[in-house]
Design an enzyme around this catalytic site. Structure first.
Site, PDB file in Angstrom:
ATOM      1  CG  HIS A  82      44.064  46.853  38.092  1.00 48.72           C
ATOM      2  ND1 HIS A  82      44.769  47.527  37.120  1.00 48.72           N
ATOM      3  CD2 HIS A  82      42.824  46.647  37.582  1.00 48.72           C
ATOM      4  CE1 HIS A  82      43.981  47.724  36.073  1.00 48.72           C
ATOM      5  NE2 HIS A  82      42.799  47.200  36.328  1.00 48.72           N
ATOM      6  CG  ASP A 161      46.899  42.731  27.914  1.00 50.06           C
ATOM      7  OD1 ASP A 161      45.750  42.257  27.880  1.00 50.06           O
ATOM      8  OD2 ASP A 161      47.157  43.874  28.326  1.00 50.06           O
ATOM      9  NE  ARG A 168      39.334  42.334  25.436  1.00 51.85           N
ATOM     10  CZ  ARG A 168      39.682  42.755  26.645  1.00 51.85           C
ATOM     11  NH1 ARG A 168      40.948  42.772  27.009  1.00 51.85           N
ATOM     12  NH2 ARG A 168      38.756  43.166  27.494  1.00 51.85           N
ATOM     13  CB  SER A 183      43.390  42.238  29.964  1.00 54.17           C
ATOM     14  OG  SER A 183      44.117  43.417  29.713  1.00 54.17           O
ATOM     15  CE  LYS A 187      47.190  45.694  31.894  1.00 52.11           C
ATOM     16  NZ  LYS A 187      46.247  45.116  30.925  1.00 52.11           N
TER      17      LYS A 187
END
Length: 441
Positions: A82, A161, A168, A183, A187
């Site tokens: 990520h 999320d 947010r 978050s 995932k």
């Protein structure tokens, strides 16, 4: 148990229990907790933080708020990657086929981009015919055969999320490190990863502007891995300039092909190989970073990485002819070149401005539903530290109209700073943090 007591407890800087966090996430998921109370707790978390244990509990509750992607029938140690996002960050399209070509399964769910340019899914969708919306059974079947799947996130992945992020975004609580970390990690855990490599960008073109903030986020996520039983490595890398030379969607696919063919070196290749090496280390494929890097570079030289990318294209309906004919990828019809305003060394780039210019061309989104121009974007011609003459080309912009090209060029014109002396270029890889599960050191 009620949400008001939980809000007051966090407001007063107390630690929430696992049960309280579970109650909160369940209430968000099923709608039992109204948005105004959810927003109040998010603000309390932003102001007062969370412990590693709280953040880990929040992560696991969010991960389990929807269906988990079960990859246990796919042989091998599954490693995911990520990035916190940047400009010309094309690493997934390079490292995923390279790592998979060495027998390490890469099953990656990605999202669409918001801001500078498209996300990985947008880039893949710029390839004629490529399918990103796969069913779980399709994805698992492909993973067993090819060791490589790049797909969009399923609708039922981490619904908590999705709701929390939407709130947010409109309540000024995006910048909370525990909430960012939860978050991201929720995932990745829900997507079935055994190990996770994180590319935490910092600099003018990144979400985390300073190395200190990037380190704080990286340390939080590495520590979280220990608490949730996942091996996590975080690489902190510089976004002081665009990572690659091509910015956009189809343009970034083009550059990934050039890299996999061994035709392009530089920062994009270096970061891709660094991240890919960490993936191989987590999977136990190699014992040292240098050995891992050499293996990945060998997969470029022998063509195996490109062959795996071809296999991915055929598997998911993409046109494999783009590998030899990149002109089959879309390219917007109007182009405009930005030239150097003075003679000197390129000492700084405002990478955020370059990213915004890419967005102006149509390559990025200002709002979630905005359609992209897959052929729009920017090709950079210079890097930091290069000496340029006044009037020399710095970048070429592509867009659907003269007006959008001109607006993007006007923004680009202010993104460059010149000096009479060659500047010190910040290192590309700033730090690598790694920890094993249950390693409390």
């Amino acid at each position: 148990m009620n949400i008001l007591d939980i809000i007051i407890k966090k407001r007063d800087k107390q630690v929430l229990s696992k049960e309280e966090i579970s109650f909160f996430v369940r209430g968000v998921t099923d709608g039992a907790i109204p948005d105004y109370q959810t927003s109040a707790l998010l603000m309390a978390i932003l102001l007062n933080g969370m412990t590693a244990e709280e953040t880990a509990a929040l992560t696991m509750e969010m991960a389990h708020s929807g269906a988990l992607f079960d990859l246990h029938t796919v042989d091998g140690y599954k490693v995911d990657k990520h990035s916190t996002g940047g400009v010309a960050d094309t690493t997934t399209l390079i490292l995923a086929p390279l790592v998979a070509s060495l027998g390490v399964p890469v099953v990656k769910m990605s999202g669409r981009g918001l801001g500078f340019s498209g996300g990985t899914i947008d880039k893949l969708e710029s390839i004629p015919g490529f399918r990103v919306d796969l069913s779980a059974s399709e994805a698992i079947s492909y993973a067993k055969k090819s060791k490589l799947v790049l797909m969009g996130q399923t609708d039922n992945l981490t619904p908590a999320d999705k709701k929390l992020y939407a709130l947010r975004d409109v309540t000024g609580t995006v910048d909370s490190i525990p909430l960012i970390a939860a978050s991201i990690m929720a995932k990745k855990i829900a997507a079935g990863a055994d190990g996770i490599v994180l590319d935490v960008k910092c600099g003018s073109g990144a979400f985390m502007k300073t190395q200190q903030d990037a380190e704080a986020l990286a340390k939080t996520m590495v520590a979280m891995g220990r608490h949730v039983g996942r091996k996590v490595t975080a690489v902190i890398s510089s976004m002081a300039q665009p990572l690659g030379m091509y910015i956009g969607n189809s343009l970034e696919v083009m550059e990934a092909i050039h890299v996999l063919k061994g035709e392009t070196a530089g920062d994009l290749l270096d970061v891709s190989v660094t991240l890919g090496a960490q993936m191989l280390l987590l999977a136990g494929r190699t014992q040292t970073e240098e050995e891992a890097k050499q293996l990945l570079l060998q997969q470029i030289k022998n063509g195996e990485g490109l062959a795996k990318f071809r296999e991915l294209l055929i598997q998911q309906g993409g046109n494999p002819d783009i590998l030899s004919q990149t002109q089959l990828l879309p390219l917007s019809p109007v182009s405009l070149t930005v030239h150097a305003k003075t003679t000197g060394y390129l000492s700084q780039m405002d990478t955020a401005k370059i990213g915004r210019a890419s967005q102006e061309t149509g390559a990025g989104r200002a709002y979630k539903e905005q359609p992209l121009d897959f052929g729009a974007g920017i090709i950079m011609h210079k890097r930091l530290g290069d000496f340029v003459q006044k009037g020399e080309p710095l970048a070429t912009l592509y867009s659907a109209s003269k007006n959008t090209c001109r607006a993007a060029a006007d923004r680009m014109d202010t993104a460059f700073t010149y000096s009479t002396n060659r500047p010190d270029i910040p290192p590309l890889i700033l730090q690598i943090l790694s920890a094993q599960p249950n390693d409390r050191a």
